[in-house]
Design an enzyme around this catalytic site. Structure first.
Site, PDB file in Angstrom:
ATOM      1  N   HIS A   1       0.806  -1.230   0.000  1.00 54.53           N
ATOM      2  CA  HIS A   1       0.000   0.000   0.000  1.00 54.53           C
ATOM      3  C   HIS A   1       0.828   1.264   0.000  1.00 54.53           C
ATOM      4  O   HIS A   1       0.520   2.236  -0.674  1.00 54.53           O
ATOM      5  CB  HIS A   1      -0.901   0.029   1.237  1.00 54.53           C
TER       6      HIS A   1
ATOM      7  N   ASP B   1      -1.055 -11.542 -11.091  1.00 59.09           N
ATOM      8  CA  ASP B   1      -1.494 -12.835 -10.581  1.00 59.09           C
ATOM      9  C   ASP B   1      -1.246 -13.954 -11.589  1.00 59.09           C
ATOM     10  O   ASP B   1      -0.886 -15.060 -11.207  1.00 59.09           O
ATOM     11  CB  ASP B   1      -2.992 -12.797 -10.224  1.00 59.09           C
TER      12      ASP B   1
ATOM     13  N   CYS C   1      -4.014  -5.289 -17.634  1.00 56.47           N
ATOM     14  CA  CYS C   1      -3.944  -4.297 -16.557  1.00 56.47           C
ATOM     15  C   CYS C   1      -2.936  -4.670 -15.474  1.00 56.47           C
ATOM     16  O   CYS C   1      -2.850  -4.005 -14.455  1.00 56.47           O
ATOM     17  CB  CYS C   1      -5.323  -4.047 -15.956  1.00 56.47           C
TER      18      CYS C   1
HETATM   19  C1  PEP Z   1      -3.156  -8.504 -11.615  1.00 60.88           C
HETATM   20  O1  PEP Z   1      -3.246  -9.510 -10.907  1.00 60.88           O
HETATM   21  O2  PEP Z   1      -2.380  -8.389 -12.586  1.00 60.88           O
HETATM   22  C2  PEP Z   1      -4.002  -7.319 -11.316  1.00 60.88           C
HETATM   23  C3  PEP Z   1      -4.040  -6.277 -12.111  1.00 60.88           C
HETATM   24  O3  PEP Z   1      -4.708  -7.348 -10.145  1.00 60.88           O
HETATM   25  P1  PEP Z   1      -4.052  -7.049  -8.697  1.00 60.88           P
HETATM   26  O4  PEP Z   1      -2.623  -6.633  -8.897  1.00 60.88           O
HETATM   27  O5  PEP Z   1      -4.893  -6.001  -8.080  1.00 60.88           O
HETATM   28  O6  PEP Z   1      -4.189  -8.394  -8.052  1.00 60.88           O
HETATM   29 MG    MG Z   2      -4.916  -9.761  -9.546  1.00 61.30          MG
END
Ligand code: PEP
Ligand code: MG
Length: 567
Positions: free
Chosen positions: A193, A457, A504
């Site tokens: 964070h 992820d 993303c």
């Molecule tokens: C990801 O897993 O790439 C993602 C964009 O989600 P977060 O980083 O919030 O898990």
């Molecule tokens: Mg994710």
């Protein structure tokens, strides 16, 4: 003096030069032996404790206001949680017990916090964060009770580079982006964070440097290169000049195409509505990922329908002053794994990375949150500003889950209809973050409008290497051939099924990978606002045929090293 380079993890990809200032909050926890209980007046010590408690509350309220102005409403909520802990009945009872035993107020406070802190520490990473909060409040009280001077992190002289063992999110939120030239910390990761707040404030930051950082003394000239992930002490004249004149790409306000005319949307990842204005300034075409879980964190109860409605509308409004019908992709609540929500007290065993997280919680234990969130979102989609709203489900790994999520959307629409409330069904999409989802991308594409690849992820799961374990970093590279092949398969399958494909995860924001991503056929790239200008510029310079050739050659090799050599 020779230049010294220390490697860490770049958290904000910008460069700053300044003077090192160590932030070392004084240790207030080493107390002298308590006096003979007979000599201590419980009444006087109780008054002392109450005065410190009131003063701590006033400080927290002031910090909340300051954070609200500088960062945003949601980040400010961490202080509401601290205010609640400050008057927690269990802690107050513990202090009273200590006073009853003849302890002076500081000793009674220390003893009252000890049990709960040890209890949370013993749990594990997610709950251990709660122990940090308690320690923070205990130390605030002890500082006030022992008249220890406060190290005011918010009032640093201009061009300071803040060095610290660790910064909490509240420390980071207090920093003045105008005065602070950079941040360098011994511990911490890119997705923590505090790092995310540093990024949203646009402060150059390198985290996770390790104990070597201790070798930099106060007053040393330091370059913080958040792009390369290095901190340079005593830079040479040429390093310094280079750092002071970073080749910042100019902001490109309009939508861009490759040199040969292929359209690509370049959108922003947001954690809070307050970040939307900065994203517009950096030329974001829209929002590719609004991490709605931030609205639920650092507080004591979830946001209700109205609060969520206002948050989502405000992001859409900020963007609609810039683009007609901007696309704003809101991801539904994605908690579990490394994202705890204190008031839910999720079991770290069952809600870990391979457990009940993302959509799984929304369809099961916390269906009520999902429904409230969808009520807010469907109503936002009916507003003028919200016409481009899109809703995305996190961590989907089966078609059954996706169908259940879509059924919930339909049933919420029926409820709103019955209640006579205005609503619209937004574009719907799925995050591709699990190996299963890459194999099902065609089936998903037949059921929704878009997919967005979450490489953070996806890399963790394809490579079987937990994303927050530093020791696994060599596996956590999205350029690993297995991850690239999974991305390629996803794009092809989703396009065949008629869905557009976004990305993303952090990979999308690296301008050095833009050509490859164009070659892989991604339609939308979503990233932290700071990297938008550089990625847009690279897209404009890219030729699609060359990019496809690059992608083909990269997909044809079998090792990470060969991929890196080709790039
Ligand atoms: C990801 O897993 O790439 C993602 C964009 O989600 P977060 O980083 O919030 O898990
Ligand atoms: Mg994710």
């Amino acid at each position: 003096m020779t230049e010294r380079r220390l490697e860490g993890v770049g958290a904000t990809p910008t460069v700053g030069v300044g003077t090192a200032r160590w932030y070392r909050p004084e240790d207030v926890t080493t107390l002298e032996e308590p006096p003979d209980p007979q000599t201590v007046s419980a009444t006087a010590e109780r008054e002392r404790f109450e005065a410190a408690q009131n003063e701590a509350a006033a400080e927290l309220e002031a910090e909340r206001e300051r954070t609200r102005e500088r960062v945003g409403d949601d980040e400010a909520k961490v202080f509401d949680a601290h205010l609640q802990f400050l008057c927690d009945p269990q802690i107050e009872a513990g202090v009273e017990e200590g006073l009853g035993d003849g302890l002076p107020a500081p000793h009674a406070v220390y003893a009252a916090f000890e049990g709960p802190i040890v209890q949370f520490e013993g749990m594990d990473g997610m709950m251990a964060e709660r122990a940090d909060d308690l320690r923070d409040i205990r130390d605030r009280l002890l500082r006030l009770l022992t008249d220890t001077a406060r190290s005011d992190i918010g009032a640093l002289s201009d061009d300071s580079v803040v060095l610290a063992a660790v910064l909490t999110p509240s420390d980071t939120a207090q920093l003045d982006p105008e005065a602070v030239a950079g941040i360098a910390t011994i511990t911490g990761g890119r997705t923590a964070h505090a790092a995310i707040i540093a990024r949203s404030l646009g402060i150059p930051a390198v985290v996770g440097i390790g104990e070597d950082l201790e070798a930099i003394d106060d007053g040393t000239e330091v370059v913080v290169d958040g792009e390369a992930g290095v901190v340079i002490a005593d830079p040479t004249a040429s390093t310094r000049t280079h750092a002071e004149n970073p080749t910042q790409a100019a902001v490109i306000d309009e939508a861009v195409t490759t040199a040969d005319g292929t359209e690509l949307e370049v959108a922003a990842n947001l954690g809070t509505p307050a970040e939307a204005a900065r994203a517009v300034e950096q030329g974001a075409d829209g929002v590719g990922l609004f991490r709605s879980e931030f609205l639920f964190q650092d507080r004591t109860a979830p946001p209700d329908e109205t609060e969520q409605y206002e948050a989502y509308v405000s992001v859409c409004e900020t963007f609609s002053t810039h683009t007609a019908e901007p696309r704003v992709v809101v991801r539904t609540l994605d908690i579990g794994g490394d994202k705890p929500i204190e008031y839910l007290e999720l079991d770290p065993e069952t809600n870990g990375f391979l457990g009940v997280r993302g959509i799984r919680l929304s369809l099961d234990e916390h269906a009520e949150f999902f429904e409230t969130q969808l009520r807010a979102l469907l109503q936002v989609a009916a507003t003028d500003a919200g016409a481009g709203l899109a809703v995305m489900f996190p961590l989907v790994s089966t078609v059954e889950e996706l169908e259940a999520a879509v059924r919930t959307v339909d049933s919420i629409a029926e409820d709103l209809d019955r209640e006579g409330l205005e609503y619209a069904i937004p574009e719907l999409g799925v995050m591709i973050e699990t190996p299963a989802s890459t194999y099902l991308a065609d089936a998903f594409a037949e059921r929704v409008d878009f997919v967005s690849i979450g490489t953070n992820d996806l890399t963790q799961y394809i490579q079987s290497a937990q994303r927050d374990l530093e020791r696994m970093s060599e596996y956590q590279d999205p350029l690993s051939p297995a991850v690239l092949r999974a991305i390629d398969r996803t794009v092809r399958a989703a396009h065949e099924g008629g869905a557009w494909v976004g990305m993303c995860g952090e990979m999308a924001g690296d301008p050095e990978l833009t050509e490859l991503l164009v070659g892989l056929g991604i339609d939308e790239l979503s990233m932290s606002a700071v990297t938008i200008p550089a990625v847009k510029r690279t897209i404009c310079e890219t030729d699609t045929a060359d990019a496809k050739m690059l992608a083909e050659s990269v997909l044809a090799v079998d090792t990470l090293e060969e991929v890196e050599n080709l790039l």
